[in-house]
Design a protein around this motif. Structure first.
Motif, PDB file in Angstrom:
ATOM      1  N   VAL A 277       0.850  -1.183   0.000  1.00 43.79           N
ATOM      2  CA  VAL A 277       0.000   0.000   0.000  1.00 43.79           C
ATOM      3  C   VAL A 277       0.888   1.236   0.000  1.00 43.79           C
ATOM      4  N   VAL A 278       0.465   2.263  -0.747  1.00 38.82           N
ATOM      5  CA  VAL A 278       1.161   3.550  -0.801  1.00 38.82           C
ATOM      6  C   VAL A 278       0.281   4.597  -0.140  1.00 38.82           C
ATOM      7  N   LEU A 279       0.847   5.336   0.816  1.00 37.98           N
ATOM      8  CA  LEU A 279       0.123   6.440   1.444  1.00 37.98           C
ATOM      9  C   LEU A 279       0.483   7.727   0.711  1.00 37.98           C
ATOM     10  N   ALA A 280      -0.458   8.224  -0.087  1.00 36.12           N
ATOM     11  CA  ALA A 280      -0.296   9.493  -0.803  1.00 36.12           C
ATOM     12  C   ALA A 280      -1.413  10.423  -0.361  1.00 36.12           C
ATOM     13  N   LEU A 281      -1.493  10.642   0.941  1.00 36.12           N
ATOM     14  CA  LEU A 281      -2.629  11.313   1.567  1.00 36.12           C
ATOM     15  C   LEU A 281      -2.386  12.781   1.871  1.00 36.12           C
ATOM     16  N   GLY A 282      -1.280  13.341   1.393  1.00 39.28           N
ATOM     17  CA  GLY A 282      -1.043  14.766   1.590  1.00 39.28           C
ATOM     18  C   GLY A 282      -1.101  15.167   3.055  1.00 39.28           C
ATOM     19  N   PRO A 283      -1.847  16.235   3.387  1.00 35.86           N
ATOM     20  CA  PRO A 283      -1.866  16.724   4.766  1.00 35.86           C
ATOM     21  C   PRO A 283      -2.611  15.813   5.732  1.00 35.86           C
ATOM     22  N   TRP A 284      -3.238  14.761   5.236  1.00 37.80           N
ATOM     23  CA  TRP A 284      -3.917  13.803   6.105  1.00 37.80           C
ATOM     24  C   TRP A 284      -3.089  12.541   6.336  1.00 37.80           C
ATOM     25  N   ALA A 285      -1.862  12.523   5.864  1.00 39.09           N
ATOM     26  CA  ALA A 285      -1.026  11.327   6.001  1.00 39.09           C
ATOM     27  C   ALA A 285      -0.813  10.944   7.459  1.00 39.09           C
ATOM     28  N   ASP A 286      -0.674  11.964   8.334  1.00 40.37           N
ATOM     29  CA  ASP A 286      -0.375  11.631   9.729  1.00 40.37           C
ATOM     30  C   ASP A 286      -1.528  10.921  10.423  1.00 40.37           C
ATOM     31  N   GLU A 287      -2.734  10.979   9.878  1.00 36.21           N
ATOM     32  CA  GLU A 287      -3.843  10.247  10.478  1.00 36.21           C
ATOM     33  C   GLU A 287      -3.677   8.739  10.315  1.00 36.21           C
ATOM     34  N   ILE A 288      -2.849   8.339   9.379  1.00 40.69           N
ATOM     35  CA  ILE A 288      -2.540   6.922   9.197  1.00 40.69           C
ATOM     36  C   ILE A 288      -1.179   6.585   9.790  1.00 40.69           C
ATOM     37  N   THR A 289      -0.200   7.467   9.603  1.00 40.86           N
ATOM     38  CA  THR A 289       1.153   7.145  10.069  1.00 40.86           C
ATOM     39  C   THR A 289       1.260   7.167  11.592  1.00 40.86           C
ATOM     40  N   ARG A 290       0.553   8.063  12.260  1.00 35.97           N
ATOM     41  CA  ARG A 290       0.657   8.139  13.727  1.00 35.97           C
ATOM     42  C   ARG A 290       0.174   6.861  14.407  1.00 35.97           C
ATOM     43  N   PRO A 291      -0.999   6.342  14.061  1.00 32.93           N
ATOM     44  CA  PRO A 291      -1.404   5.074  14.692  1.00 32.93           C
ATOM     45  C   PRO A 291      -0.445   3.924  14.431  1.00 32.93           C
TER      46      PRO A 291
END
Length: 445
Positions: A277-291
């Protein structure tokens, strides 16, 4: 993407309507894929294209339509000249002027400053002149390949009608500012081969006859390309991706979870599972990376735009920046787009388009703008790392997880080059650029 990934807007500014109201809407059967790309902005769509070109079965997932968030509202520039990323002011006098909070190019929410202080401190530290110079050298390879990588996708997607190739213009109100920027431009020509030409006041008036006489001259960057409708370009790339066999579905990125064989995410068509999976979520990336245990200290710069009709027979021929005032006028398909600088505020705070109001007053003095063409100002959020470099590469502690975010002001510019680099790394090719400078490991994560 947005914090509420389960929701899709019924229209601009309209009520949020759930796409998951009833179990009958979601299939119980898991759909297989080889790669999931989360985020259908210009970065995600470009990544999906390059993976599909390499034979991957790719599912692209977003809560909204492609290019409807950050990629929707930029100035429409493929900034081949943008070697030096936007740094944090270093001079005390300049910091004081920004502190007054009355400018067009920067605005902040005072109540938000304590929350963002750790990011701002690191951003300021990295913007120190010697460090900033090192960062520019690390940034340069991405920028140097921005036009050629877009050219590839523009031709493949049949999007040539959306592109201009005459560069863009910085207009100056003072000789001091003009001379300083021209000197910097000469340095970029010498060090990186960036093309430009100086325009006298008379030459600027001949180029832009409807622009006011407030300007003493201009600089025209000749290498960048312009985009007449950034959203339409992203959609053209999406359609090309689908022609390669790729699939785009609406879904909830926050449902991402690791499974025994890879990664799974919920969509309106049911769960999708893939080894990578690739996270290309821009300013919302930290909502996935932090958990997942990653701390990137990702900041946000919000920005606004509005479209206007030109008054009478007025024509704006070039993408034009009023350098001292800090706003941009771009002659796009939907009208003349006025864009603002950076707003430091909570990503999800209500709109506060004071910069746009300030800019519009000045813009009407320098160019004959008629009525507003949008019902309300558009607002978007740019994802910014403290060292101004994007995060491109494999997650250090999770198999099959890849990052592609943090492109700040140059998301549109760097979409295709980022997509190619990620796809090459994921498929075992040697990336055509050394991605070490942009790897996530450079942070203490």
């Amino acid at each position: 993407m947005h914090a509420a990934f389960l929701l899709l807007r019924g229209g601009k500014g309209g009520a949020m309507v759930s796409r998951y109201r009833g179990a009958s809407r979601i299939s119980s059967q898991t759909m297989p894929a080889e790669t999931i790309v989360l985020g259908a902005g210009i970065i995600g769509v470009s990544t999906a294209i390059h993976l599909a070109r390499r034979g991957r079965a790719v599912t692209l997932v977003d809560r909204r339509g492609a290019g409807e968030e950050t990629s929707f509202g930029n100035a429409g520039l493929i900034q081949r000249e943008g070697i030096v990323p936007y740094g944090f002011p270093q001079e005390i006098a300049q910091l004081f002027r920004y502190g007054l909070n009355n400018r067009i190019d920067m605005h902040y929410h005072a109540r938000f400053l304590p929350k963002i202080a750790p990011f701002l401190a690191r951003y300021w530290w990295h913007s120190n002149t010697p460090r900033h110079a090192v960062i520019a050298k690390a940034y340069a390879p991405l920028i140097e390949n921005s036009v050629t990588e877009h050219k590839d996708l523009i031709e493949a997607s049949g999007a040539d009608a959306l592109i201009g190739r005459t560069g863009w213009v910085e207009a100056f109100r003072s000789t001091a500012k003009r001379d300083a920027v021209l000197a910097e431009a000469e340095g970029l020509r010498r060090d990186y081969g960036i093309g430009h030409k100086a325009l006298s006041a008379d030459e600027l008036r001949r180029t832009e006859p409807h622009l006011s006489r407030d300007f003493v001259g201009a600089l025209q960057w000749t290498d960048p390309w312009t985009v007449k409708d950034p959203h339409a370009l992203t959609l053209a790339y999406l359609h090309y991706f689908e022609s390669l066999g790729g699939r785009f579905v609406h879904g909830d990125a926050k449902t991402l979870k690791q499974t025994g064989t890879g990664w799974q995410v919920q969509t309106v068509d049911g769960p999708v599972e893939a080894p990578e999976v690739v996270l290309a979520l821009g300013p919302w990336a930290d909502e996935i990376t932090r958990p997942l245990g990653y701390r990137f200290l990702l900041g946000v710069k919000r920005g606004y735009h509005m479209h206007y009709a030109p008054a009478g027979n007025a024509v704006l021929n070039n993408w034009t920046m009023d350098v001292e005032k800090g706003f941009f006028l771009a002659p796009m398909n939907k009208g003349i787009r006025l864009t603002t600088g950076a707003e430091f505020a909570d990503r999800d705070a209500p709109k506060s388009p004071v910069q746009l109001e300030r800019a519009e007053k000045v813009a009407r003095d320098i160019f004959p703008l008629a009525e507003r063409l949008d019902a309300e100002p558009w607002m978007g959020a740019r994802p910014v790392t403290p060292d101004m470099l994007p995060v491109i590469g494999k997650a250090p502690r999770h198999d099959g997880l890849w990052f592609a975010f943090g492109h700040a002001h140059h998301g549109l510019t760097l979409g295709p080059v980022t997509g190619r680099l990620i796809a090459e790394a994921m498929t075992g090719e040697k990336p055509f650029l050394d991605i070490a400078a942009w790897r996530p490991e450079r942070f203490a994560i």
